[in-house]
Design an enzyme around this catalytic site. Structure first.
Site, PDB file in Angstrom:
ATOM      1  N   GLU A 122      -8.857  12.499  12.691  1.00  0.00           N
ATOM      2  CA  GLU A 122      -8.159  11.293  13.145  1.00  0.00           C
ATOM      3  C   GLU A 122      -7.221  11.539  14.325  1.00  0.00           C
ATOM      4  OE1 GLU A 122      -5.616   7.524  11.324  1.00  0.00           O
ATOM      5  OE2 GLU A 122      -6.239   9.172  10.021  1.00  0.00           O
ATOM      6  N   LYS A 141       0.846  -1.197   0.000  1.00  0.00           N
ATOM      7  CA  LYS A 141       0.000   0.000   0.000  1.00  0.00           C
ATOM      8  C   LYS A 141       0.878   1.242   0.000  1.00  0.00           C
ATOM      9  CE  LYS A 141      -3.246   2.703   2.803  1.00  0.00           C
ATOM     10  NZ  LYS A 141      -4.041   2.813   4.037  1.00  0.00           N
ATOM     11  N   GLU A 178     -11.559  10.795  -4.630  1.00  0.00           N
ATOM     12  CA  GLU A 178     -11.482  10.842  -3.167  1.00  0.00           C
ATOM     13  C   GLU A 178     -10.695  12.060  -2.700  1.00  0.00           C
ATOM     14  OE1 GLU A 178      -9.449   8.261   0.420  1.00  0.00           O
ATOM     15  OE2 GLU A 178     -10.550   7.162  -1.134  1.00  0.00           O
TER      16      GLU A 178
END
Length: 404
Positions: free
Chosen positions: A208, A158, A388
């Site tokens: 977050e 990733k 996104e």
């Protein structure tokens, strides 16, 4: 209304009383001025500091040691516990912008202040903004496609690739007004405005929490896997349900949670990690969320120790970390600076809160540089990841009144 003020050079931290009167937290928000002030609002507290009593030096010692030694040297019997507040960059060798404030004012969380429900002043800053995308969507999509090809070939698992918007205004932007709009839009999140270098201010509203420590208890809240919100209620619910059932997003989230577990385990005597994620929402995005709680192994483990063990998580970098960093350096035509670093505070007792620096911009003169990234895995598509990042830009574009 005035919130409590600490003595010069000594910060309120977890020991000084916070003003819980209605309007106290909003008063701190309204009193913020760019430059010498530092503002941080979390679900636990609202802090506004002014001036600098001492800066954390940049030298060969580990950051955690530099912070602890500075705070220990400022501690005085019978006085409030001193703290540092500021930003730590993405790059491990870049200087942090951390300081012991001259004065600190504290209040209850913004979300508990009834006055935060009053509407913010409408954004008037948008008139005259010149917007430059860097890289352009096509170039960003090509970088995503190249990363996907390398992952399918087994090189890594990733990578988080980001892009920027550079906004230039005919006059200096009104940072206090932007901060006010960001805070009122998501008062339950983490809103911040801190100096990030000479003449620069880091401002944003992150969803977050990287990690918080209070006594022997820690909390971490990794987010990974996202979907844009919809103004249509039925479509918004459909997107949330689809995110909870998305194999691609669930895999991306599981990679991050596993990394958090492995990073924290050596520093903890007990760690609880839920098996499945839940949903958290902001004004613009749905995110998969897992709340990790535990007990630290001993009082010597500080909030910054925990944060540095986690930073950077696969949610903002990738995995394996070293390979993902190299791919980011090859793919992104800009220096991230404070973006995807962490912003927060720690006191001399080791308590603190550190937030992942996303949904943010860096202001310098008449220019704002906005940042947004997307987690790229082998199942990703360039079109979806570009969309996104565009959705994530909306948090700050709405605050300045500009459009992409």
């Amino acid at each position: 209304m005035t919130a409590p003020v600490s003595e010069p050079g000594l910060a309120a931290g977890s020991t000084a009383p916070a003003d819980h009167a209605p309007g106290a937290a909003v008063a701190l928000l309204d009193d913020y001025r760019a430059g010498a002030d530092r503002f941080l609002a979390t679900p636990r507290r609202t802090l506004l500091t002014h001036g600098t009593a001492a800066e954390v030096p940049h030298d060969e010692r580990p950051l955690t040691r530099r912070v602890s030694e500075l705070l220990t040297g400022l501690r005085r019997p019978g006085r409030p516990v001193p703290l540092v507040l500021g930003a730590v960059p993405f790059a491990p060798d870049a200087p942090a912008s951390l300081a012991v404030p001259a004065t600190v004012r504290g209040a209850a969380p913004l979300a508990e202040d009834p006055l935060v429900a009053l509407p913010a002043q409408e954004a008037a800053d948008g008139a005259g903004w010149q917007v430059r995308e860097w890289p352009a969507p096509e170039a960003y999509g090509a970088a995503v496609a190249a990363a996907v090809a390398r992952m399918r070939a087994g090189e890594f698992d990733k990578v988080v690739l980001a892009r920027t918007l550079e906004l230039t205004a005919p006059t200096d932007p009104d940072l206090p007004a932007m901060l006010n709009r960001l805070a009122r839009r998501d008062p339950s999140g983490y809103t911040f405005a801190v100096p990030s270098g000479p003449g620069r201010t880091l401002i944003g509203a992150s969803p977050e929490l990287l990690v918080a420590r209070r006594g022997n208890r820690l909390t971490a809240n990794p987010l990974a896997g996202s979907a844009p919100r919809s103004a249509d209620l039925a479509e918004d619910v459909r997107r949330a349900v689809a995110l909870l059932d998305s194999p691609k997003d669930l895999h991306e989230h599981a990679v991050v949670v596993d990394a958090v577990r492995r990073a924290l385990a050596p520093l903890c005597g007990r760690l609880q990690v839920p098996e499945r994620p839940t949903l958290v929402r902001t004004a613009t995005m749905w995110h998969l969320s897992t709340t990790v709680v535990g007990e630290i192994a001993g009082p010597e483990v500080t909030a910054l120790d925990l944060a540095c063990a986690l930073h950077p998580t696969p949610a903002v970098c990738g995995t394996p970390t070293d390979v993902a960093r190299a791919v980011i350096a090859e793919s992104e035509p800009f220096d991230r600076g404070a973006y995807t670093g962490m912003v927060g505070w720690q006191d001399a007792d080791g308590d603190g809160e550190w937030v992942v620096t996303i949904r943010c911009a860096e202001a310098e003169g008449r220019t704002l540089r906005l940042f947004a990234g997307a987690g790229v895995v082998a199942q990703s598509s360039p079109e979806a990841e570009t969309a996104e990042t565009a959705a994530k830009f909306r948090t700050f574009l709405d605050a300045v009144g500009a459009a992409l």
